[in-house]
Design a protein around this motif. Sequence first.
Motif, short mmCIF file in Angstrom:
data_model
loop_
_atom_site.label_atom_id
_atom_site.label_comp_id
_atom_site.label_asym_id
_atom_site.label_seq_id
_atom_site.Cartn_x
_atom_site.Cartn_y
_atom_site.Cartn_z
N ASP A 128 6.21 1.78 -3.24
CA ASP A 128 6.09 2.48 -4.75
C ASP A 128 6.02 3.43 -4.01
O ASP A 128 6.48 3.92 -5.02
CB ASP A 128 4.83 1.36 -5.43
CG ASP A 128 5.10 0.17 -5.93
OD1 ASP A 128 6.47 -0.02 -6.40
OD2 ASP A 128 4.47 -0.46 -6.67
N LEU A 187 11.17 -2.15 2.01
CA LEU A 187 11.04 -3.49 0.90
C LEU A 187 10.08 -3.89 1.91
O LEU A 187 9.76 -3.79 2.76
CB LEU A 187 11.55 -4.63 1.32
CG LEU A 187 12.40 -4.76 2.09
CD1 LEU A 187 11.83 -6.27 3.10
CD2 LEU A 187 14.36 -5.10 3.02
N TYR A 188 8.83 -4.84 1.23
CA TYR A 188 7.77 -5.50 1.98
C TYR A 188 8.39 -7.28 1.69
O TYR A 188 8.13 -7.87 0.49
CB TYR A 188 6.79 -5.25 1.50
CG TYR A 188 5.29 -5.83 2.19
CD1 TYR A 188 4.89 -5.38 3.08
CD2 TYR A 188 4.49 -6.96 0.65
CE1 TYR A 188 3.93 -6.71 3.60
CE2 TYR A 188 3.75 -7.95 1.68
CZ TYR A 188 3.33 -7.73 2.85
OH TYR A 188 2.77 -8.29 2.88
N THR A 212 13.24 -2.79 -10.29
CA THR A 212 12.65 -3.34 -9.27
C THR A 212 12.01 -5.18 -8.86
O THR A 212 12.47 -5.86 -10.27
CB THR A 212 10.66 -3.59 -9.06
OG1 THR A 212 11.11 -1.47 -9.59
CG2 THR A 212 9.82 -3.96 -8.15
N GLN A 213 12.02 -5.45 -7.66
CA GLN A 213 12.44 -7.18 -7.28
C GLN A 213 11.40 -7.88 -6.55
O GLN A 213 10.85 -7.42 -5.76
CB GLN A 213 13.81 -7.12 -6.63
CG GLN A 213 14.25 -8.95 -6.49
CD GLN A 213 15.89 -8.66 -5.55
OE1 GLN A 213 15.13 -7.93 -4.71
NE2 GLN A 213 16.13 -9.84 -6.69
N ASP A 214 11.04 -8.72 -7.91
CA ASP A 214 9.56 -9.31 -6.82
C ASP A 214 10.14 -10.84 -6.72
O ASP A 214 10.15 -11.93 -7.63
CB ASP A 214 8.05 -9.18 -7.42
CG ASP A 214 7.08 -9.70 -7.07
OD1 ASP A 214 7.18 -10.51 -5.83
OD2 ASP A 214 5.99 -9.01 -7.26
N TYR A 265 9.21 -7.84 -2.22
CA TYR A 265 9.43 -7.30 -3.03
C TYR A 265 9.99 -5.99 -2.55
O TYR A 265 9.32 -5.40 -1.31
CB TYR A 265 7.67 -6.74 -3.32
CG TYR A 265 7.07 -6.13 -4.58
CD1 TYR A 265 7.61 -5.49 -5.62
CD2 TYR A 265 7.28 -4.79 -3.29
CE1 TYR A 265 7.42 -4.95 -6.74
CE2 TYR A 265 6.88 -2.89 -4.95
CZ TYR A 265 6.83 -3.41 -6.23
OH TYR A 265 6.51 -2.41 -6.61
N SER A 266 10.39 -5.66 -3.24
CA SER A 266 11.94 -4.38 -2.73
C SER A 266 12.28 -3.26 -4.05
O SER A 266 11.99 -3.81 -5.21
CB SER A 266 12.54 -4.84 -2.24
OG SER A 266 13.78 -5.74 -3.11
N ARG A 267 12.74 -2.58 -3.96
CA ARG A 267 13.11 -1.42 -5.02
C ARG A 267 14.24 -0.83 -3.70
O ARG A 267 14.32 -0.47 -3.41
CB ARG A 267 11.85 -0.21 -4.85
CG ARG A 267 11.10 -0.86 -5.14
CD ARG A 267 10.13 -0.03 -6.93
NE ARG A 267 10.22 0.75 -7.15
CZ ARG A 267 9.35 1.68 -7.61
NH1 ARG A 267 8.05 1.29 -7.50
NH2 ARG A 267 10.32 2.38 -8.50
N ARG A 271 3.40 -3.99 -0.45
CA ARG A 271 4.32 -3.84 -1.80
C ARG A 271 3.52 -2.06 -2.20
O ARG A 271 4.41 -1.28 -2.47
CB ARG A 271 3.22 -4.33 -2.41
CG ARG A 271 4.13 -5.60 -2.25
CD ARG A 271 2.98 -6.53 -3.68
NE ARG A 271 4.19 -7.86 -3.04
CZ ARG A 271 4.58 -8.56 -4.08
NH1 ARG A 271 5.13 -7.83 -5.51
NH2 ARG A 271 5.13 -9.99 -4.09
N GLU A 298 6.25 -10.15 2.90
CA GLU A 298 4.82 -11.10 3.57
C GLU A 298 5.48 -11.51 5.35
O GLU A 298 6.43 -12.63 4.83
CB GLU A 298 4.88 -12.74 2.53
CG GLU A 298 4.32 -12.43 1.37
CD GLU A 298 2.75 -11.16 1.64
OE1 GLU A 298 2.32 -11.58 2.28
OE2 GLU A 298 2.75 -10.70 -0.08
#
Length: 150
Positions: A85, A124-125, A102-104, A109-111, A81, A127
Amino acid sequence: MTYIFVNLPTTDLDRAKEFYTALGFGINPLFTDDNAACVVVDDNIMFMIVTREYFQTFTDKQVVDPKTHAQALTALTCDSREAVDEVAAKALAAGGAQPRETQDLGFMYSRSLEDPDGNTLEFLYMEPSAVEQGPDAYLAEQGAGSQASA
């Protein structure tokens, strides 16, 4: 071995090269000239940043303005994450924009960012266990319920 070349139109090749190198990507001079720059994302992925005029020679279709029309969203994964950022901060400092929040989603998790021409890049990351199990199973295991479709 498969290589991926993503062709992106630009109105200012020098500005585009500055933007992408500010993100930490390299330029391959063997495939760079006054019409295009080969941005090396990794060993198998390259962005060909192409002047709009030269881009038009590859298609009989109308080349859309990426500031007003979406044609493709290019998503690149990051290792964490924090790395998402970090690259977003570099993009914004280099003249990019963040058109969406930002989307979580818990498992991802993505921007969403735009280069100065309006081409959309998503960093994006995800898991690792969500990749292995699928987002619904991962979220259920975390006690978060199903947010994958959110």
